[in-house]
Design a protein around this motif. Structure first.
Motif, PDB file in Angstrom:
ATOM      1  N   SER A  42      17.681   0.153 -13.490  1.00  0.00           N
ATOM      2  CA  SER A  42      16.721  -0.503 -12.390  1.00  0.00           C
ATOM      3  C   SER A  42      16.040   0.455 -11.545  1.00  0.00           C
ATOM      4  O   SER A  42      16.978   1.196 -10.719  1.00  0.00           O
ATOM      5  N   PRO A  43      14.848   0.611 -11.374  1.00  0.00           N
ATOM      6  CA  PRO A  43      14.264   1.481 -10.413  1.00  0.00           C
ATOM      7  C   PRO A  43      14.496   0.972  -8.836  1.00  0.00           C
ATOM      8  O   PRO A  43      14.170   1.728  -7.847  1.00  0.00           O
ATOM      9  N   ARG A  44      14.831  -0.418  -8.670  1.00  0.00           N
ATOM     10  CA  ARG A  44      14.963  -0.953  -7.453  1.00  0.00           C
ATOM     11  C   ARG A  44      16.075  -0.150  -6.727  1.00  0.00           C
ATOM     12  O   ARG A  44      16.174   0.204  -5.560  1.00  0.00           O
ATOM     13  N   PRO A 332       6.708   0.090   0.731  1.00  0.00           N
ATOM     14  CA  PRO A 332       7.386  -0.274  -0.141  1.00  0.00           C
ATOM     15  C   PRO A 332       8.721  -0.999   0.416  1.00  0.00           C
ATOM     16  O   PRO A 332       9.201  -0.499   1.378  1.00  0.00           O
ATOM     17  N   GLY A 333       9.086  -2.138  -0.227  1.00  0.00           N
ATOM     18  CA  GLY A 333      10.225  -2.815   0.287  1.00  0.00           C
ATOM     19  C   GLY A 333      11.299  -3.098  -0.877  1.00  0.00           C
ATOM     20  O   GLY A 333      10.654  -2.826  -1.967  1.00  0.00           O
ATOM     21  N   ALA A 341       5.444  -6.306  -0.590  1.00  0.00           N
ATOM     22  CA  ALA A 341       4.062  -6.452  -1.236  1.00  0.00           C
ATOM     23  C   ALA A 341       4.055  -5.193  -2.118  1.00  0.00           C
ATOM     24  O   ALA A 341       3.364  -5.394  -3.068  1.00  0.00           O
ATOM     25  N   MET A 342       4.962  -4.203  -2.202  1.00  0.00           N
ATOM     26  CA  MET A 342       4.790  -3.150  -2.941  1.00  0.00           C
ATOM     27  C   MET A 342       6.463  -2.697  -3.282  1.00  0.00           C
ATOM     28  O   MET A 342       7.087  -2.712  -2.349  1.00  0.00           O
ATOM     29  N   GLN A 374       7.794  10.443  -0.897  1.00  0.00           N
ATOM     30  CA  GLN A 374       9.028   9.605  -1.242  1.00  0.00           C
ATOM     31  C   GLN A 374       9.566   8.541   0.008  1.00  0.00           C
ATOM     32  O   GLN A 374       9.920   9.395   0.999  1.00  0.00           O
ATOM     33  N   VAL A 375       9.974   7.480  -0.256  1.00  0.00           N
ATOM     34  CA  VAL A 375      10.307   6.494   1.055  1.00  0.00           C
ATOM     35  C   VAL A 375      11.479   5.937   0.374  1.00  0.00           C
ATOM     36  O   VAL A 375      11.826   5.806  -0.826  1.00  0.00           O
ATOM     37  N   ARG A 376      12.242   5.442   1.420  1.00  0.00           N
ATOM     38  CA  ARG A 376      13.424   4.525   0.893  1.00  0.00           C
ATOM     39  C   ARG A 376      14.265   5.435   0.316  1.00  0.00           C
ATOM     40  O   ARG A 376      15.051   4.790  -0.906  1.00  0.00           O
TER      41      ARG A 376
END
Length: 499
Positions: A42-44, A332-333, A341-342, A374-376
């Motif tokens: 999972s990319p999450r 991103p969230g 939203a992204m 990159q974030v998160r």
């Protein structure tokens, strides 16, 4: 009808999830003959969701044999159109009934926001199946104009065994665009989902049998392109390949067809959509909203992503400022949060590819206005901030190559004539947008732009009644609309001498 759940509810369902992971052949879930599996990540958050059976040549042979046997038997190919219609309508209903389950599988598998999986992907896929089902008993064959001593019949017959090779960005929807017309016209189908996103298609195959589809009509073989995909492309008993993905792989399928049985090959191979905004655009706020959605929706992993903003110089600064402000609200969230939203980029390899293009944009002299990183990072997944480059030339790498990520290139032009020239200066021709209040100019530019879809004063316009496909190296053939049925049928001319 299912309703959108909360983040906590989706997280609980995700923890309880036991997805189907075997191949689906002849109406049953089976292991790969080799016994091999691959990690479904999972990319999450980077965690392994499941071990999925890895289909190979032997498994493709099994699936093709099953599909061919049921096709020749005629339990689907010769079924009365009205009955085929009822079964496919049942399938569409079942997809809606299992809306949250399918949306969750889609989001966990490829990282898109759950609200999009729920509201867009599942519903659009079910609608595609339903639309073609409803067309089954409304499409007529033809009688040729002859004299009284002859009868000329022009009939359409199912082509036979169809291989549908679908991408990871819209796993359900791209499959449905192929399954709808292919099944409606009486074919048997083998779906090879992308290795990044096999889970929703395996569940849909199970639902299809529950809906009444005869065993063997729909088979699903997860696996890798160089093995399972190539085996389908080279198989002497596959009559047609319908592919959505990269141009590089699309060209391989054309080669496979030439090396085997000259099977039909229909391709949708990406794009570099020009979003042309002229100074007389009637609503810059709307244009900015569509421009942002056109590149940041689905993390920019969209074949028709409006990745080139071709804007008239006099309004460039104002429009770019509006887009940047919108992009700042779309960071991103968590994909399982309905407020997100992204979401996440599909896997680490694709994330690194997108980041590489961002570095290329910097190196070639474009001005970074937003994002670019990159974030998160602490989440374990693969996230990139919405990114906007200004001062881009159409000869820069980021303007010429399909990035498949949330990266916008802003290109200034003097007038409509230069805008069309820039728009057409690409190997692609999938879609284009034109923003102007002058309907005459809109018509002229729409005719001049070399693209399969032209959207005036919007991005991503249309519905199932409109054909979708590309010019140039964006591919051939059309998905959606009655034109899609052309890909999966043979035209037969029968001449009866009555003299």
């Amino acid at each position: 009808m299912s309703k959108l759940l909360t983040r906590d509810e989706y997280q609980r369902l995700a923890s309880e999830l036991t997805p189907r992971t075997q191949l689906f052949i002849d109406g049953k879930f089976v292991d790969a003959q080799s016994g091999k599996t691959f990690d479904c990540v999972s990319p999450r958050d980077g965690r392994v969701i499941a071990q999925v059976a890895e289909g190979d040549v032997a498994d493709v042979d099994r699936a093709v044999a099953s599909a061919r046997a049921v096709f020749e038997k005629g339990s689907w190919s010769q079924m009365a159109p009205a009955k085929r219609k009822r079964i496919l309508l049942n399938l569409a209903d079942k997809m809606r009934e299992h809306r949250n389950e399918l949306a969750l599988l889609e989001t966990l598998d490829m990282g898109k926001p759950i609200r999009d999986s729920f509201a867009v992907d599942v519903m659009s896929a079910a609608n595609a199946i339903q639309w073609h089902a409803e067309a089954i008993d409304k499409v007529y064959d033809e009688v040729a104009p002859t004299g009284p001593d002859a009868l000329g019949l022009i009939t359409r017959e199912p082509i036979g065994v169809v291989a549908a090779v679908v991408p990871w960005n819209f796993p359900m929807l791209m499959a449905a665009w192929k399954l709808g017309p292919a099944l409606a016209t009486g074919n048997s189908v083998i779906v090879k989902p992308a290795e990044q996103s096999p889970l929703s298609m395996l569940r849909i195959a199970e639902l299809a049998v529950e809906a009444g589809l005869p065993e063997g009509v729909l088979n699903v073989v997860p696996g890798f392109g160089p093995t399972a995909g190539k085996a389908l492309g080279l198989h002497m008993d596959v009559d047609c390949v319908a592919f959505t993905g990269s141009g590089e792989v699309g060209k391989l399928f054309l080669q496979y067809a030439g090396q085997s049985n000259m099977k039909r090959v229909w391709l949708e191979a990406g794009g570099k959509t020009p979003n042309i905004v002229l100074a007389d655009a009637h609503d810059l706020d709307k244009a900015a909203q569509h421009a942002a959605m056109g590149i940041f929706f689905n993390q920019g992993e969209v074949c028709t992503a409006a990745s080139r903003l071709v804007v008239q110089e006099s309004i460039r600064d104002e429009l770019v400022e509006k887009i940047v402000k919108i992009g700042e609200t779309m960071m991103p969230g968590d994909p399982l949060d309905p407020a997100t939203a992204m979401g996440a980029i599909v896997d680490e390899g694709q994330m690194q590819r997108v980041l590489g293009y961002i570095e290329k944009g910097r190196a070639e002299g474009a001005t970074l206005r937003l994002g670019g990183e990159q974030v998160r990072r602490n989440e374990g997944g693969f996230y990139i901030a919405p990114t906007v480059f200004d001062g881009v030339r159409n000869d820069m790498t980021i303007a010429r190559e399909e990035i498949f990520g949330p990266v916008l290139s802003v290109i200034s032009v003097k007038d409509a004539e230069e805008a069309v020239k820039v728009a057409n200066d690409t190997i692609y021709g999938l879609a284009a947008c034109i923003w102007t209040r002058d309907i005459r100019q809109a018509h002229r530019m729409a005719r001049a732009v070399k693209a399969g879809s032209v959207w005036v004063n919007c991005w991503d316009g249309g519905d199932m009644t409109m054909p979708f496909g590309g010019f140039k190296q964006s591919g051939n053939g059309r998905d959606k609309s009655l034109h899609a049925m052309d890909k999966y049928t043979e035209v037969k001319a029968t001449w009866i001498d009555l003299s």
